[in-house]
Each structure stands twice: as structure tokens, then as C-alpha cells.
Design a protein around this motif. Structure first.
Motif, PDB file in Angstrom:
ATOM      1  N   TYR A   1       0.813  -1.211   0.000  1.00 24.98           N
ATOM      2  CA  TYR A   1       0.000   0.000   0.000  1.00 24.98           C
ATOM      3  C   TYR A   1       0.852   1.269   0.000  1.00 24.98           C
ATOM      4  CZ  TYR A   1      -3.162   3.640   1.732  1.00 24.98           C
ATOM      5  OH  TYR A   1      -3.884   4.802   1.889  1.00 24.98           O
ATOM      6  N   GLU A   2       1.941   1.272   0.742  1.00 22.56           N
ATOM      7  CA  GLU A   2       2.753   2.479   0.849  1.00 22.56           C
ATOM      8  C   GLU A   2       3.320   2.909  -0.495  1.00 22.56           C
ATOM      9  OE1 GLU A   2       5.968   4.357   3.967  1.00 22.56           O
ATOM     10  OE2 GLU A   2       6.208   2.256   3.406  1.00 22.56           O
ATOM     11  N   LYS A   3       3.489   1.959  -1.421  1.00 25.67           N
ATOM     12  CA  LYS A   3       4.067   2.270  -2.726  1.00 25.67           C
ATOM     13  C   LYS A   3       3.048   2.855  -3.696  1.00 25.67           C
ATOM     14  CE  LYS A   3       8.079   0.462  -1.577  1.00 25.67           C
ATOM     15  NZ  LYS A   3       9.252   1.322  -1.350  1.00 25.67           N
ATOM     16  N   ALA A   4       1.771   2.877  -3.312  1.00 19.81           N
ATOM     17  CA  ALA A   4       0.727   3.337  -4.236  1.00 19.81           C
ATOM     18  C   ALA A   4       0.751   4.849  -4.435  1.00 19.81           C
ATOM     19  CB  ALA A   4      -0.652   2.903  -3.731  1.00 19.81           C
ATOM     20  N   THR A   5       1.276   5.591  -3.452  1.00 18.78           N
ATOM     21  CA  THR A   5       1.395   7.044  -3.579  1.00 18.78           C
ATOM     22  C   THR A   5       2.761   7.464  -3.071  1.00 18.78           C
ATOM     23  OG1 THR A   5       0.485   7.443  -1.356  1.00 18.78           O
ATOM     24  CG2 THR A   5      -1.087   7.377  -3.188  1.00 18.78           C
ATOM     25  N   GLY A   6       3.108   8.722  -3.276  1.00 20.72           N
ATOM     26  CA  GLY A   6       4.392   9.222  -2.783  1.00 20.72           C
ATOM     27  C   GLY A   6       5.331   9.575  -3.917  1.00 20.72           C
TER      28      GLY A   6
ATOM     29  N   ALA B   1       4.206  21.367  17.848  1.00 21.36           N
ATOM     30  CA  ALA B   1       3.874  22.777  17.997  1.00 21.36           C
ATOM     31  C   ALA B   1       2.442  23.053  17.538  1.00 21.36           C
ATOM     32  CB  ALA B   1       4.860  23.628  17.194  1.00 21.36           C
ATOM     33  N   VAL B   2       2.007  22.295  16.539  1.00 18.27           N
ATOM     34  CA  VAL B   2       0.605  22.308  16.115  1.00 18.27           C
ATOM     35  C   VAL B   2       0.090  20.902  16.396  1.00 18.27           C
ATOM     36  CG1 VAL B   2      -1.011  22.657  14.226  1.00 18.27           C
ATOM     37  CG2 VAL B   2       1.076  24.034  14.348  1.00 18.27           C
ATOM     38  N   PRO B   3      -0.542  20.683  17.551  1.00 16.41           N
ATOM     39  CA  PRO B   3      -0.797  19.323  18.036  1.00 16.41           C
ATOM     40  C   PRO B   3      -1.985  18.616  17.384  1.00 16.41           C
ATOM     41  CG  PRO B   3      -1.645  20.910  19.594  1.00 16.41           C
ATOM     42  CD  PRO B   3      -0.969  21.710  18.520  1.00 16.41           C
ATOM     43  N   TYR B   4      -1.787  18.277  16.108  1.00 14.82           N
ATOM     44  CA  TYR B   4      -2.760  17.477  15.379  1.00 14.82           C
ATOM     45  C   TYR B   4      -1.992  16.437  14.561  1.00 14.82           C
ATOM     46  CZ  TYR B   4      -6.126  21.160  16.469  1.00 14.82           C
ATOM     47  OH  TYR B   4      -6.934  22.061  17.121  1.00 14.82           O
ATOM     48  N   PRO B   5      -2.623  15.321  14.227  1.00 11.55           N
ATOM     49  CA  PRO B   5      -1.932  14.339  13.393  1.00 11.55           C
ATOM     50  C   PRO B   5      -1.575  14.933  12.035  1.00 11.55           C
ATOM     51  CG  PRO B   5      -3.903  13.393  14.403  1.00 11.55           C
ATOM     52  CD  PRO B   5      -3.966  14.866  14.651  1.00 11.55           C
ATOM     53  N   SER B   6      -0.401  14.589  11.562  1.00 11.59           N
ATOM     54  CA  SER B   6       0.089  15.096  10.275  1.00 11.59           C
ATOM     55  C   SER B   6      -0.162  14.074   9.167  1.00 11.59           C
ATOM     56  CB  SER B   6       1.590  15.373  10.355  1.00 11.59           C
ATOM     57  OG  SER B   6       2.159  15.430   9.060  1.00 11.59           O
ATOM     58  N   PRO B   7      -0.897  14.469   8.092  1.00  5.70           N
ATOM     59  CA  PRO B   7      -1.167  13.527   6.993  1.00  5.70           C
ATOM     60  C   PRO B   7      -0.168  13.634   5.846  1.00  5.70           C
ATOM     61  CG  PRO B   7      -2.536  15.457   6.730  1.00  5.70           C
ATOM     62  CD  PRO B   7      -1.667  15.713   7.945  1.00  5.70           C
ATOM     63  N   ALA B   8       1.086  13.944   6.167  1.00  2.34           N
ATOM     64  CA  ALA B   8       2.060  14.289   5.126  1.00  2.34           C
ATOM     65  C   ALA B   8       2.667  13.087   4.412  1.00  2.34           C
ATOM     66  CB  ALA B   8       3.190  15.126   5.731  1.00  2.34           C
ATOM     67  N   ARG B   9       2.511  11.882   4.933  1.00  2.88           N
ATOM     68  CA  ARG B   9       3.309  10.763   4.429  1.00  2.88           C
ATOM     69  C   ARG B   9       2.988  10.400   2.983  1.00  2.88           C
ATOM     70  NH1 ARG B   9       6.571   7.959   7.764  1.00  2.88           N
ATOM     71  NH2 ARG B   9       6.503   6.209   6.333  1.00  2.88           N
ATOM     72  N   LYS B  10       1.798  10.748   2.495  1.00  7.38           N
ATOM     73  CA  LYS B  10       1.469  10.443   1.104  1.00  7.38           C
ATOM     74  C   LYS B  10       2.044  11.470   0.128  1.00  7.38           C
ATOM     75  CE  LYS B  10      -2.705   7.667   1.662  1.00  7.38           C
ATOM     76  NZ  LYS B  10      -4.136   7.505   1.346  1.00  7.38           N
ATOM     77  N   TYR B  11       2.564  12.565   0.646  1.00 11.76           N
ATOM     78  CA  TYR B  11       2.984  13.646  -0.247  1.00 11.76           C
ATOM     79  C   TYR B  11       4.450  14.011  -0.160  1.00 11.76           C
ATOM     80  CZ  TYR B  11      -1.869  14.137  -1.386  1.00 11.76           C
ATOM     81  OH  TYR B  11      -3.136  13.874  -1.843  1.00 11.76           O
ATOM     82  N   ILE B  12       5.192  13.436   0.739  1.00  8.69           N
ATOM     83  CA  ILE B  12       6.610  13.755   0.789  1.00  8.69           C
ATOM     84  C   ILE B  12       7.424  12.661   0.094  1.00  8.69           C
ATOM     85  CG2 ILE B  12       6.307  14.976   2.979  1.00  8.69           C
ATOM     86  CD1 ILE B  12       8.030  12.564   4.142  1.00  8.69           C
ATOM     87  N   ASN B  13       8.601  13.034  -0.309  1.00  8.36           N
ATOM     88  CA  ASN B  13       9.538  12.069  -0.881  1.00  8.36           C
ATOM     89  C   ASN B  13      10.382  11.516   0.259  1.00  8.36           C
ATOM     90  OD1 ASN B  13      11.624  10.681  -2.139  1.00  8.36           O
ATOM     91  ND2 ASN B  13      11.690  12.092  -3.873  1.00  8.36           N
TER      92      ASN B  13
END
Length: 499
Positions: A250-255, A345-357
Motif C-alpha cells: 500500500y505504501e508504494k501506491a502514492t508518494g 507545535a501544532v498538536p494534530y496528526p500530520s497527513p504528510a506521508r502520502k505527499y513527501i519524498n
């Protein structure tokens, strides 16, 4: 639309039009002097793709996501003051992001109309001409499909705009807009090849997008008998295409490091590094966990502008592999100590893993290089499961579709497979419907589908009220307002109800 076409005709697209609007246009470019050769045709087609995003002012990889991520239960804007009204449902008809998406969409539509109207008359290789026209009609359909879902009835423009007299037109019924979308996608699906250069339309993309159009129309005011069956059939055609498949991991499907893979059907391409000019996505940069060192040895992340709603984050079971592939939940701080998202510092879950290299060695390359995947195979499987269930309940084939997605999640990366999530079985039609919608949350989170899913299933209001009881969300929010400036400039445009 009139505002943006004034800009187009003035030759200042994506810049301010305020000064131009104070003056009377004296003349326009003469299109008959252009589009004479195959090279001209390719330049026009490139313009149609480029209209999806230019620099960081991207249409489908920035502003569109502002509208649909913040105005759903998916994301919130902790640090972007201008976007808070979208998240809190206090936005009005002169909202800047709503206006930008409208203007960007019609600029993109006009760019496709230039290709469709002009390239047909160029003397060039017939096969290449057919391909270019099919790509342009795919892009026009995609732009109108976004528009009809966001605003409903739309001014339907299928000719290249070359004068202001062509701008003042009324909104066409959504049924007519859907009709044009379907006509364009049938044309594209028939003529596009199964393979194409990365970032350009292919046969599988046209068929998958057409399936999504039928699925969406099926529950709209424009519904027609057979929409669900047409969706299911088209999904089946895409699934058996040898060019496309579900990837085992699944991790390879985006990014960014896995761009244009065999699961991808269509994606908007950002640059690989941040440069002074050129396309780049902000979705990774803006959603990074602020204060966490995502790239060792580099500066700490300064994102936090796009954060996940905690309620949405909690929809992911802890043992589901897709949770760790979507969110940053922990990582090193400046001192090398491991911190969790609650300590950011901004205490919310970060959904960045699908968009970073994740292979990048610099922060900018990691943050700005991600493509935006418009369509991929997992969506096709889930669309077919949903359509089959709507036709005759949860058939064996419907279970096969959704359980294939869940089995891939259990497989994880092929190492230490998990028992979560288990296969589904024995559900009623209503329960299966709920299960598919929830699976779309887990599988397609932060890929641009959630708001559309909530709207077409008539669940937006109840979903938002469940987590934010005081937000003034109502049925009027199932459509966005027509931009106030558009209503002011075009007397034939009527505003959406209650706006």
C-alpha cells in the motif's frame, strides 16, 4: 467566469486583473495566426495540462484541496487564517479560495477548448491529432466533473473564448453538464492508447473517470437508469487491463518516490525539487508535522497548515497498515528525542506521508516534490464494490472487490502480515454501503475524495455535526456558492440557493 476570461483575453492569467477591469479592452489576439503545425498543437496541449497547476498556485494540488479537505471531516487549518472559514463553514460567496477554484477551472477549460477547436484544423499526423484531441477532451471532462460536483449547474462553454460577447451565458442544468462530460470521456476512452507519457491521459484513466462520473450521477438530481451498472462495467474493464494493477504494498501506491506506478491511473506532476518557477505541490510542505525532523540533519518541519481532524485520524484502527502510511504520529525533535503528534507545535496528526519524498536528502525536495494522484486502482475496486451493492446488494463479486483492498492492507509491506483488517462477510445492503464508505476513508484518505463522497451520499451535514455540533453546516453546503464577483459581472448567472 467572466472575471477570469477578462484576464485570459488580456494575457495576464494568474495575475491581478483589478487594473485591467478599470480599462476598456482595445483589441485581442488573432488566434488564426497560430495553431498551424504539429508543434503548435503540442504547445496548445501542454497549455491544457499546465492549466491544472502553475507554480505553487495549483488548481488540483492546492486550492481545490483547500475547499474539499477543510470543508469535510478530513482536515483543519490550524495556521491558515484565510482558510478557517472553510473549515468552520462560515465562508461566504466572496471567499477567495472558492473564487480561485472557479477561475482556475474555467481557465483550464478554455485551454482545453483551444486544443479541441484549433487542433482539428491542423494538417498533421492523423493518429497524433486524434491522441491530442482525446487528451484535451479527457481534461475538459475532468475539469467540468470537478465543477458540477462543486457548484451544480454550470455555464457550459465548449468553444474557445476569444471575445467578451462569448462570456455572458447562463448556467446549464447539471444533467447537460454531465452529458457533455460523458460525451468527452467516451470520445477519450475510445481513442486514447493504454499507455502514454507520464502525467498524460491514458485509456484506463478515461474509463475510470467515466466510471466515477456514472457513480456520482447515480445519486444526483441528474440520475439515469443504468448509471450504477455502467460504473460497475467500466470498473471491470479497467481492472482487467494489463497496464494497471493493485500494488502489493500500500505504501508504494502514492508518494513522490513511487510516482507513476502501475496502480496510478492519472496524476498531476509536481517538480522534483522546489525551484523559482515551475509546478510544485504544497500538500507535503503544508501538512508536515511542525517541529519534527522528517529529514535527518535538515531543519525541523514548519508545516502544520494542513492537519488531520482527530476524529478522522481515529477512524483508522491502530493495527491498520494504512494508518502508518498516511500519518506521522511520532518522530525526532531538534534534540533527537522522540515526540508524538500530541507534543507537536501544532498538536494534530500530520497527513504528510502520502505527499513527501521519503528518499529525499533535503527538506525542500521531501516537502515539495509529491504528485497529486487523481485516480488509482484501489478507487476503481471500491467503486465497483459500491455500484454492485447498489444494484443488487453485496454480491460475491462486491465482496471480492472490497476484500482485495483489505487483503492488501493486511499484507502490509510483505513482512510480518497482520490480521487487521479482516475480510468482510454477511453484511446487509445498508451495512455494506457503510463499509465501502469507511473503506474509502482508510484507503483513500487525503487523496481528494472525502468531501465528494460525503456529498454524493448525503452525509456531509450529519458527519460534520457529529464532531462539531456548533458549526453552522446545512444542506446549502452540499454546493459551494457561485463566486460573488461572477454573479455581479454576469447578469445571466443566478446564485445557488441560500447563498
Amino acid at each position: 467566469m467572466k472575471h477570469i476570461f477578462l484576464c485570459i483575453l488580456a494575457g495576464v492569467l494568474f495575475t491581478s486583473c483589478s487594473k485591467f477591469l478599470e480599462e476598456e479592452p482595445q483589441s485581442f489576439l488573432a488566434p488564426e495566426n497560430y495553431y498551424k503545425t504539429a508543434e503548435d498543437a503540442f504547445i496548445a496541449l501542454t497549455g491544457a495540462y499546465d492549466a491544472l497547476g502553475s507554480n505553487s498556485e495549483t488548481f488540483i494540488a492546492r486550492r481545490l484541496q483547500y475547499l474539499t479537505w477543510y470543508a469535510s471531516d478530513e482536515a483543519l487549518a490550524p495556521t491558515l487564517t484565510a482558510q478557517k472559514p472553510l473549515d468552520e463553514f462560515s465562508y461566504v460567496s466572496d471567499n477567495d479560495d472558492v473564487s480561485r477554484v472557479w477561475n482556475n477551472m474555467y481557465a483550464a477549460i478554455n485551454a482545453t477548448n483551444i486544443v479541441i477547436n484549433r487542433v482539428a484544423g491542423i494538417t498533421m499526423n492523423d493518429s497524433l491529432k486524434s491522441q491530442y484531441l482525446a487528451e484535451a477532451r479527457f481534461l475538459r471532462a475532468m475539469n467540468y466533473f470537478y465543477g458540477v460536483r462543486l457548484w451544480g449547474d454550470l455555464p457550459l462553454v465548449t468553444i474557445e473564448v476569444t471575445s467578451l460577447s462569448e462570456v455572458d451565458i447562463a448556467r446549464s442544468p447539471a444533467a447537460d453538464v454531465y452529458g457533455q462530460i460523458i460525451e468527452d470521456l467516451n470520445y477519450a476512452a475510445e481513442r486514447l492508447a493504454p499507455t502514454n507519457q507520464n502525467g498524460r491521459a491514458r485509456k484506463g484513466a478515461a474509463k475510470a473517470l467515466l466510471a466515477k462520473v456514472y457513480l456520482t450521477r447515480a445519486s444526483s438530481v441528474a440520475a439515469q437508469a443504468g448509471d450504477y451498472q455502467k460504473c460497475a462495467d467500466l470498473c471491470s474493464e479497467v481492472i482487467v487491463m494489463p497496464q494497471h494493477t493493485l500494488l502489493p504494498d500500500y505504501e508504494k501506491a502514492t508518494g513522490a518516490e513511487d510516482e507513476f506506478n502501475r496502480e496510478s491511473l492519472f496524476e498531476w506532476q509536481g517538480d522534483r525539487v522546489l525551484i523559482s518557477s515551475g509546478e510544485h505541490s504544497i500538500l507535503g510542505a503544508f501538512s508536515l508535522p511542525r517541529g519534527m525532523f522528517v529529514v535527518p540533519g535538515q531543519a525541523a518541519s514548519d508545516g502544520g497548515s494542513i492537519a488531520a481532524e482527530v476524529d478522522y485520524f481515529n477512524k483508522y484502527p491502530d493495527g491498520d497498515y494504512r494508518k502508518q502510511c498516511t500519518f506521522y504520529t511520532s518522530g525526532p525533535d531538534k534534540n533527537g528525542n522522540t515526540i508524538t503528534w500530541q507534543q507537536l507545535a501544532v498538536p494534530y496528526p500530520s497527513p504528510a506521508r502520502k505527499y513527501i519524498n521519503k528518499n529525499a536528502s533535503t527538506r525542500d525536495a521531501a516537502a515539495f516534490s509529491g504528485n497529486f494522484v487523481v485516480l488509482r486502482m484501489a478507487d476503481v475496486y471500491l467503486m465497483r464494490a459500491e455500484a454492485l451493492n447498489e444494484i443488487s446488494g453485496p454480491t460475491a463479486d462486491a465482496y471480492t472487490m472490497i476484500n482485495a483492498i483489505r487483503a492488501r492492507a493486511r499484507n502490509r509491506d510483505g513482512v510480518n502480515p497482520s490480521a487487521i483488517p479482516a475480510d468482510l462477510e454477511g453484511l446487509s445492503k445498508e451495512s455494506f454501503r457503510d463499509a465501502v464508505l469507511n473503506e474509502r476513508v482508510l484507503e483513500l484518505g487525503f487523496e481528494g475524495h472525502r468531501w465528494f463522497d460525503l456529498v454524493r451520499t448525503k452525509r456531509l451535514v450529519q458527519t460534520i455535526k457529529a464532531i462539531h455540533p456548533t458549526y453552522p453546516v446545512s444542506d446549502k453546503h452540499l454546493l459551494f456558492p457561485i463566486p460573488a464577483n461572477e454573479v455581479k459581472l454576469n447578469p445571466k448567472i443566478k446564485q445557488n440557493p441560500e447563498w
